[in-house]
Write a protein that holds these residues in place. Structure first.
Motif, PDB file in Angstrom:
ATOM      1  N   LYS A   9      24.089  38.248 -72.976  1.00 55.30           N
ATOM      2  CA  LYS A   9      24.573  38.329 -71.592  1.00 55.30           C
ATOM      3  C   LYS A   9      23.473  38.089 -70.578  1.00 55.30           C
ATOM      4  CE  LYS A   9      28.304  41.678 -72.320  1.00 55.30           C
ATOM      5  NZ  LYS A   9      28.753  43.066 -71.976  1.00 55.30           N
ATOM      6  N   CYS A  10      22.221  38.151 -71.015  1.00 56.99           N
ATOM      7  CA  CYS A  10      21.099  38.045 -70.092  1.00 56.99           C
ATOM      8  C   CYS A  10      21.019  36.648 -69.494  1.00 56.99           C
ATOM      9  CB  CYS A  10      19.799  38.367 -70.829  1.00 56.99           C
ATOM     10  SG  CYS A  10      18.329  38.207 -69.800  1.00 56.99           S
ATOM     11  N   SER A  11      20.850  36.603 -68.177  1.00 56.32           N
ATOM     12  CA  SER A  11      20.756  35.320 -67.488  1.00 56.32           C
ATOM     13  C   SER A  11      19.378  35.071 -66.904  1.00 56.32           C
ATOM     14  CB  SER A  11      21.812  35.245 -66.373  1.00 56.32           C
ATOM     15  OG  SER A  11      23.108  35.277 -66.927  1.00 56.32           O
ATOM     16  N   GLY A  12      18.434  35.916 -67.259  1.00 57.54           N
ATOM     17  CA  GLY A  12      17.053  35.644 -66.885  1.00 57.54           C
ATOM     18  C   GLY A  12      16.676  35.937 -65.452  1.00 57.54           C
ATOM     19  N   HIS A  13      17.312  36.925 -64.860  1.00 54.73           N
ATOM     20  CA  HIS A  13      16.968  37.277 -63.473  1.00 54.73           C
ATOM     21  C   HIS A  13      15.661  38.057 -63.367  1.00 54.73           C
ATOM     22  CE1 HIS A  13      21.043  36.138 -62.346  1.00 54.73           C
ATOM     23  NE2 HIS A  13      21.499  36.915 -63.313  1.00 54.73           N
ATOM     24  N   ALA A  14      15.264  38.690 -64.448  1.00 54.96           N
ATOM     25  CA  ALA A  14      14.041  39.507 -64.498  1.00 54.96           C
ATOM     26  C   ALA A  14      14.104  40.743 -63.610  1.00 54.96           C
ATOM     27  CB  ALA A  14      12.808  38.686 -64.155  1.00 54.96           C
ATOM     28  N   ARG A  15      15.295  41.097 -63.144  1.00 54.38           N
ATOM     29  CA  ARG A  15      15.399  42.252 -62.238  1.00 54.38           C
ATOM     30  C   ARG A  15      15.118  43.568 -62.944  1.00 54.38           C
ATOM     31  NH1 ARG A  15      20.709  40.643 -58.641  1.00 54.38           N
ATOM     32  NH2 ARG A  15      19.940  38.607 -57.979  1.00 54.38           N
ATOM     33  N   CYS A  16      15.465  43.641 -64.207  1.00 58.16           N
ATOM     34  CA  CYS A  16      15.175  44.882 -64.948  1.00 58.16           C
ATOM     35  C   CYS A  16      13.667  45.103 -65.013  1.00 58.16           C
ATOM     36  CB  CYS A  16      15.776  44.820 -66.344  1.00 58.16           C
ATOM     37  SG  CYS A  16      15.306  43.358 -67.299  1.00 58.16           S
ATOM     38  N   TRP A  17      12.951  44.072 -65.306  1.00 63.77           N
ATOM     39  CA  TRP A  17      11.493  44.151 -65.394  1.00 63.77           C
ATOM     40  C   TRP A  17      10.882  44.460 -64.018  1.00 63.77           C
ATOM     41  CZ3 TRP A  17       7.911  40.688 -63.197  1.00 63.77           C
ATOM     42  CH2 TRP A  17       6.576  40.911 -63.603  1.00 63.77           C
ATOM     43  N   ASN A  29      10.263  32.894 -69.238  1.00 63.88           N
ATOM     44  CA  ASN A  29      11.323  32.321 -68.405  1.00 63.88           C
ATOM     45  C   ASN A  29      12.151  33.385 -67.693  1.00 63.88           C
ATOM     46  OD1 ASN A  29      10.796  29.548 -69.094  1.00 63.88           O
ATOM     47  ND2 ASN A  29      11.636  30.014 -71.108  1.00 63.88           N
ATOM     48  N   GLY A  30      11.741  34.637 -67.800  1.00 65.55           N
ATOM     49  CA  GLY A  30      12.420  35.713 -67.093  1.00 65.55           C
ATOM     50  C   GLY A  30      13.555  36.354 -67.843  1.00 65.55           C
ATOM     51  N   TYR A  31      13.732  35.999 -69.109  1.00 71.39           N
ATOM     52  CA  TYR A  31      14.797  36.596 -69.914  1.00 71.39           C
ATOM     53  C   TYR A  31      14.284  37.857 -70.595  1.00 71.39           C
ATOM     54  CZ  TYR A  31      17.736  32.476 -69.355  1.00 71.39           C
ATOM     55  OH  TYR A  31      18.512  31.483 -68.825  1.00 71.39           O
ATOM     56  N   ALA A  32      15.152  38.859 -70.637  1.00 68.54           N
ATOM     57  CA  ALA A  32      14.766  40.129 -71.256  1.00 68.54           C
ATOM     58  C   ALA A  32      14.557  39.967 -72.752  1.00 68.54           C
ATOM     59  CB  ALA A  32      15.846  41.171 -70.988  1.00 68.54           C
ATOM     60  N   LEU A  33      13.553  40.619 -73.267  1.00 69.72           N
ATOM     61  CA  LEU A  33      13.341  40.668 -74.709  1.00 69.72           C
ATOM     62  C   LEU A  33      14.270  41.724 -75.299  1.00 69.72           C
ATOM     63  CD1 LEU A  33       9.453  40.453 -74.888  1.00 69.72           C
ATOM     64  CD2 LEU A  33      11.134  38.598 -75.033  1.00 69.72           C
ATOM     65  N   ALA A  53      19.814  47.551 -62.036  1.00 62.65           N
ATOM     66  CA  ALA A  53      19.345  46.293 -61.433  1.00 62.65           C
ATOM     67  C   ALA A  53      19.947  45.069 -62.088  1.00 62.65           C
ATOM     68  CB  ALA A  53      17.818  46.229 -61.526  1.00 62.65           C
ATOM     69  N   CYS A  54      20.531  45.230 -63.262  1.00 57.84           N
ATOM     70  CA  CYS A  54      21.014  44.055 -63.993  1.00 57.84           C
ATOM     71  C   CYS A  54      22.369  43.588 -63.469  1.00 57.84           C
ATOM     72  CB  CYS A  54      21.118  44.355 -65.483  1.00 57.84           C
ATOM     73  SG  CYS A  54      21.681  42.921 -66.418  1.00 57.84           S
ATOM     74  N   PRO A  55      22.431  42.401 -62.887  1.00 58.08           N
ATOM     75  CA  PRO A  55      23.707  41.914 -62.345  1.00 58.08           C
ATOM     76  C   PRO A  55      24.676  41.451 -63.422  1.00 58.08           C
ATOM     77  CG  PRO A  55      22.022  40.257 -62.059  1.00 58.08           C
ATOM     78  CD  PRO A  55      21.336  41.474 -62.624  1.00 58.08           C
ATOM     79  N   GLU A  56      24.186  41.281 -64.635  1.00 57.65           N
ATOM     80  CA  GLU A  56      25.038  40.798 -65.733  1.00 57.65           C
ATOM     81  C   GLU A  56      25.591  41.931 -66.580  1.00 57.65           C
ATOM     82  OE1 GLU A  56      25.699  37.745 -65.584  1.00 57.65           O
ATOM     83  OE2 GLU A  56      24.087  37.128 -64.243  1.00 57.65           O
ATOM     84  N   ARG A  57      25.221  43.171 -66.245  1.00 59.58           N
ATOM     85  CA  ARG A  57      25.602  44.344 -67.050  1.00 59.58           C
ATOM     86  C   ARG A  57      25.222  44.139 -68.513  1.00 59.58           C
ATOM     87  NH1 ARG A  57      28.495  47.551 -63.663  1.00 59.58           N
ATOM     88  NH2 ARG A  57      29.646  46.533 -61.987  1.00 59.58           N
ATOM     89  N   ALA A  58      24.065  43.578 -68.713  1.00 55.95           N
ATOM     90  CA  ALA A  58      23.572  43.306 -70.069  1.00 55.95           C
ATOM     91  C   ALA A  58      22.880  44.517 -70.681  1.00 55.95           C
ATOM     92  CB  ALA A  58      22.623  42.125 -70.053  1.00 55.95           C
ATOM     93  N   ILE A  59      22.526  45.481 -69.833  1.00 57.72           N
ATOM     94  CA  ILE A  59      21.786  46.649 -70.308  1.00 57.72           C
ATOM     95  C   ILE A  59      22.748  47.827 -70.397  1.00 57.72           C
ATOM     96  CG2 ILE A  59      19.775  48.103 -69.949  1.00 57.72           C
ATOM     97  CD1 ILE A  59      18.745  45.948 -67.996  1.00 57.72           C
ATOM     98  N   THR A  60      22.736  48.472 -71.534  1.00 60.60           N
ATOM     99  CA  THR A  60      23.643  49.596 -71.767  1.00 60.60           C
ATOM    100  C   THR A  60      22.854  50.855 -72.068  1.00 60.60           C
ATOM    101  OG1 THR A  60      25.299  48.080 -72.666  1.00 60.60           O
ATOM    102  CG2 THR A  60      25.573  50.431 -73.155  1.00 60.60           C
TER     103      THR A  60
HETATM  104  S1  SF4 Z   1      18.725  42.072 -68.734  1.00 56.37           S
HETATM  105 FE1  SF4 Z   1      19.749  41.720 -66.782  1.00 56.37          FE
HETATM  106  S2  SF4 Z   1      18.219  42.106 -65.172  1.00 56.37           S
HETATM  107 FE2  SF4 Z   1      17.140  41.910 -67.142  1.00 56.37          FE
HETATM  108  S3  SF4 Z   1      16.536  39.767 -67.219  1.00 56.37           S
HETATM  109 FE3  SF4 Z   1      18.526  39.914 -68.259  1.00 56.37          FE
HETATM  110  S4  SF4 Z   1      20.093  39.526 -66.717  1.00 56.37           S
HETATM  111 FE4  SF4 Z   1      18.168  39.937 -65.652  1.00 56.37          FE
END
Ligand code: SF4
Length: 62
Positions: A9-17, A29-33, A53-60
């Motif tokens: 689901k991660c789109s590489g916004h790097a907002r979590c980081w 490239n800004g994608y979460a590991l 911070a994650c706009p994709e709700r990829a973090i649970t």
């Molecule tokens: S987990 Fe969410 S906030 Fe973090 S890089 Fe991926 S899309 Fe962005």
């Protein structure tokens, strides 16, 4: 509680980081590991900030 990232689901916004660099890692490239670990309660504010911070709700946090 368990903290996980669905990297599909991660789109590489790097907002979590940006919100919590001590908790989340990103690639060049800004994608979460991938992340899958236990977090103790009360949950640290940095963890909650990263989840929110994650706009994709990829973090649970469950
Ligand atoms: S987990 Fe969410 S906030 Fe973090 S890089 Fe991926 S899309 Fe962005």
């Amino acid at each position: 509680m368990r903290l996980t990232i669905d990297t599909a689901k991660c789109s590489g916004h790097a907002r979590c980081w940006e919100a919590a660099p001590e908790v989340f890692d990103i690639d060049d490239n800004g994608y979460a590991l991938p992340l899958d670990r236990e977090v103790s309660e009360p949950v640290d504010a940095a963890v909650r900030a990263g989840v929110a911070a994650c706009p994709e709700r990829a973090i649970t946090l469950s």
